[in-house]
Design a protein around this motif. Structure first.
Motif, short mmCIF file in Angstrom:
data_model
loop_
_atom_site.label_atom_id
_atom_site.label_comp_id
_atom_site.label_asym_id
_atom_site.label_seq_id
_atom_site.Cartn_x
_atom_site.Cartn_y
_atom_site.Cartn_z
N LEU A 117 3.19 6.96 13.32
CA LEU A 117 3.58 8.04 12.43
C LEU A 117 2.65 8.05 11.22
CD1 LEU A 117 7.48 7.76 12.52
CD2 LEU A 117 5.96 9.08 13.98
N GLY A 118 1.78 9.02 11.16
CA GLY A 118 0.83 9.11 10.06
C GLY A 118 -0.47 8.42 10.38
N SER A 119 -1.58 9.05 10.04
CA SER A 119 -2.89 8.47 10.32
C SER A 119 -3.30 7.43 9.29
CB SER A 119 -3.94 9.58 10.38
OG SER A 119 -3.97 10.30 9.15
N LYS A 120 -2.66 7.46 8.13
CA LYS A 120 -2.98 6.52 7.06
C LYS A 120 -1.75 5.74 6.66
CE LYS A 120 -6.77 9.24 5.06
NZ LYS A 120 -7.29 9.88 3.83
N PRO A 121 -1.92 4.51 6.18
CA PRO A 121 -0.76 3.72 5.77
C PRO A 121 -0.15 4.27 4.48
CG PRO A 121 -2.77 2.58 5.18
CD PRO A 121 -3.19 3.77 6.00
N ILE A 122 1.11 3.95 4.27
CA ILE A 122 1.80 4.28 3.03
C ILE A 122 1.51 3.16 2.03
CG2 ILE A 122 4.07 4.64 1.98
CD1 ILE A 122 5.01 5.52 4.85
N VAL A 123 1.13 3.52 0.81
CA VAL A 123 0.80 2.53 -0.21
C VAL A 123 1.66 2.75 -1.44
CG1 VAL A 123 -1.56 2.26 0.63
CG2 VAL A 123 -1.07 3.96 -1.14
N ALA A 124 1.66 1.77 -2.32
CA ALA A 124 2.49 1.81 -3.52
C ALA A 124 1.95 2.83 -4.51
CB ALA A 124 2.54 0.43 -4.16
N SER A 125 2.87 3.46 -5.23
CA SER A 125 2.49 4.39 -6.29
C SER A 125 1.97 3.63 -7.49
CB SER A 125 3.70 5.23 -6.71
OG SER A 125 4.68 4.39 -7.31
N ASP A 126 1.32 4.34 -8.41
CA ASP A 126 0.84 3.71 -9.63
C ASP A 126 2.00 3.08 -10.41
OD1 ASP A 126 -1.71 4.50 -9.01
OD2 ASP A 126 -1.69 6.27 -10.32
N ALA A 127 3.14 3.76 -10.40
CA ALA A 127 4.31 3.25 -11.13
C ALA A 127 4.80 1.95 -10.52
CB ALA A 127 5.42 4.30 -11.14
N GLU A 128 4.82 1.86 -9.18
CA GLU A 128 5.28 0.63 -8.54
C GLU A 128 4.30 -0.51 -8.79
OE1 GLU A 128 6.62 -1.35 -4.25
OE2 GLU A 128 6.20 0.81 -4.35
N VAL A 129 3.02 -0.23 -8.73
CA VAL A 129 2.02 -1.26 -8.97
C VAL A 129 2.13 -1.80 -10.40
CG1 VAL A 129 -0.46 -1.74 -9.17
CG2 VAL A 129 0.42 -0.42 -7.23
N GLU A 130 2.41 -0.90 -11.33
CA GLU A 130 2.58 -1.33 -12.72
C GLU A 130 3.79 -2.23 -12.87
OE1 GLU A 130 3.01 0.55 -17.25
OE2 GLU A 130 2.71 1.87 -15.52
N ALA A 131 4.88 -1.89 -12.16
CA ALA A 131 6.10 -2.69 -12.24
C ALA A 131 6.00 -3.96 -11.41
CB ALA A 131 7.29 -1.85 -11.77
N ASN A 132 5.25 -3.90 -10.33
CA ASN A 132 5.13 -5.04 -9.41
C ASN A 132 3.68 -5.12 -8.95
OD1 ASN A 132 5.34 -7.01 -7.45
ND2 ASN A 132 6.43 -5.72 -5.97
N PRO A 133 2.81 -5.78 -9.71
CA PRO A 133 1.37 -5.82 -9.38
C PRO A 133 1.07 -6.34 -7.99
CG PRO A 133 1.74 -6.63 -11.61
CD PRO A 133 3.10 -6.47 -10.99
N ARG A 134 1.95 -7.18 -7.44
CA ARG A 134 1.69 -7.73 -6.12
C ARG A 134 1.85 -6.70 -5.00
NH1 ARG A 134 4.66 -13.68 -6.78
NH2 ARG A 134 3.22 -14.48 -8.34
N SER A 135 2.37 -5.52 -5.35
CA SER A 135 2.48 -4.45 -4.35
C SER A 135 1.17 -3.70 -4.19
CB SER A 135 3.60 -3.47 -4.73
OG SER A 135 3.24 -2.73 -5.89
N ARG A 136 0.17 -4.01 -5.02
CA ARG A 136 -1.08 -3.27 -5.01
C ARG A 136 -1.75 -3.25 -3.63
NH1 ARG A 136 -4.11 -2.08 -9.28
NH2 ARG A 136 -3.01 -3.63 -10.55
N SER A 137 -1.69 -4.35 -2.94
CA SER A 137 -2.37 -4.46 -1.64
C SER A 137 -1.46 -4.16 -0.45
CB SER A 137 -2.99 -5.85 -1.48
OG SER A 137 -1.99 -6.85 -1.62
N ALA A 138 -0.20 -3.79 -0.72
CA ALA A 138 0.75 -3.55 0.38
C ALA A 138 0.43 -2.25 1.12
CB ALA A 138 2.17 -3.50 -0.18
N LYS A 139 0.47 -2.32 2.45
CA LYS A 139 0.28 -1.15 3.30
C LYS A 139 1.40 -1.10 4.33
CE LYS A 139 -4.79 -0.94 3.03
NZ LYS A 139 -6.04 -0.97 3.82
N LEU A 140 2.11 0.00 4.35
CA LEU A 140 3.21 0.19 5.30
C LEU A 140 2.77 1.10 6.43
CD1 LEU A 140 6.22 0.15 6.24
CD2 LEU A 140 6.62 2.00 4.60
N ARG A 141 2.86 0.61 7.64
CA ARG A 141 2.61 1.45 8.82
C ARG A 141 3.90 1.54 9.64
NH1 ARG A 141 -2.81 2.66 9.42
NH2 ARG A 141 -4.25 1.26 8.34
N VAL A 142 4.11 2.71 10.21
CA VAL A 142 5.36 3.00 10.91
C VAL A 142 5.06 3.61 12.27
CG1 VAL A 142 7.61 4.13 10.73
CG2 VAL A 142 6.35 3.53 8.65
N ALA A 143 5.82 3.19 13.27
CA ALA A 143 5.68 3.76 14.61
C ALA A 143 7.05 3.95 15.22
CB ALA A 143 4.83 2.85 15.50
#
Length: 307
Positions: free
Chosen positions: A273-299
């Motif tokens: 589902l989706g050609s690109k992974p889902i990534v954290a928003s700027d707001a989430e990265v600011e609140a949780n810097p460790r989410s910066r590199s997170a990539k969510l893929r769904v099938a």
């Protein structure tokens, strides 16, 4: 244990949407950790829904939630199918795996996951496992150490570092974080010291815990465990994991090559589902810097008779 600081779940709203949770559904959180994702999933379940959480760390097991709609499984997710068969739980409606290392592991200096504090070289997710980072550093051959650093950490000076480790351990064993840092720091670029050290420690951690092999074994079970229409949601944090997940969701294998049947139709178990992974928003990265590199893929699991 304070579950609020054990781990802050990355991409939580996006993950819940991706799983398309049904109140009466059966779900798997293959990486329970601090239970952030699991608690949010259970909140959306009705009395007939159920969630099975997996973790191999005793600290996570000790902090597991108490809810009749939840079962905690003490085991590595590479054994998911066997455990679900034991609980007579399949097929399931959704599987989640967040492959990130929890705050708890990085922040508990005694576990030896971080280069920020001195401790015994350990890095075992399962404290009963035989292999530790100390064993890898002190017992592996120069060639094998170099391969691990390069393949699992993409460390550019892997062979120089491996040679330096062998020289140092020839004088005395390398038992602690600081002793290892003293060996590798001459090969670290001062302009990106934290990143370089993180890559070295990532490589050792992956080897100690057999992370990529476990991920392959886990992914290979998902098609059999999920019902048609069920969702597979995986959060990765580095390119090695992400490549395996993307190829598997796309092709049902780890090469990414899509096999076709006699009629030229793609013979695949999932639809990505989706050609690109889902990534954290700027707001989430600011609140949780460790989410910066997170990539969510769904099938979504396909009905093999009606692709």
């Amino acid at each position: 244990m304070n579950q609020d600081v054990y781990h802050i779940p990355a991409l939580l709203p996006q993950t819940l949407e991706a799983l398309d949770i049904k109140p009466c559904g059966v779900y798997v959180d293959a990486t329970y950790g601090g239970g952030g994702h699991s608690r949010a999933i259970v909140e959306r379940l009705g009395p007939d829904g159920h969630l099975y959480g997996f973790d191999q760390d005793e600290d996570a097991i000790a902090g597991a939630m108490d809810d009749p709609r939840f079962t905690m499984v003490y085991g590595n997710f590479r054994f998911m199918a066997n455990f679900l068969r034991y609980y007579q739980a399949g097929p399931v409606d959704g599987i989640l795996a967040d492959l990130g290392v929890s705050f708890h592991h990085f922040d508990d200096s005694e576990r030896g996951f971080s280069f920020r504090a001195d401790a015994r070289l350990d890095m075992r997710m399962n404290r009963h496992a035989a292999l530790s980072a100390r064993d890898v550093v002190n017992d592996y051959s120069e060639e094998k150490l170099a391969d691990i650093l390069y393949l699992y950490g993409e460390v550019q000076k892997s062979r120089q570092i491996a040679k330096a480790i062998l020289k140092a351990r020839g004088a005395r064993p390398i038992n602690t974080i600081n002793e290892l840092l003293a060996v590798v720091e001459p090969f670290v670029d001062r302009r990106k010291e934290k990143k370089d050290l993180a890559c070295i420690f990532q490589a050792l951690r992956i080897e100690v815990n057999g992370e990529l092999d476990a991920l392959r074994e886990f992914l290979n079970q998902t098609a059999a465990v999920l019902r048609p229409g069920g969702r597979l949601a995986i959060i990765t944090y580095h390119s090695l994991e992400d490549r395996l997940v993307k190829n598997f969701m796309r092709a049902g294998n780890f090469t990414g090559h899509v096999e076709k049947d006699l009629f030229g139709r793609a013979d695949v178990p999932f639809k990505l589902l989706g050609s690109k992974p889902i990534v954290a928003s700027d707001a989430e990265v600011e609140a949780n810097p460790r989410s910066r590199s997170a990539k969510l893929r769904v099938a979504v699991r396909l009905n093999q008779d009606k692709k």
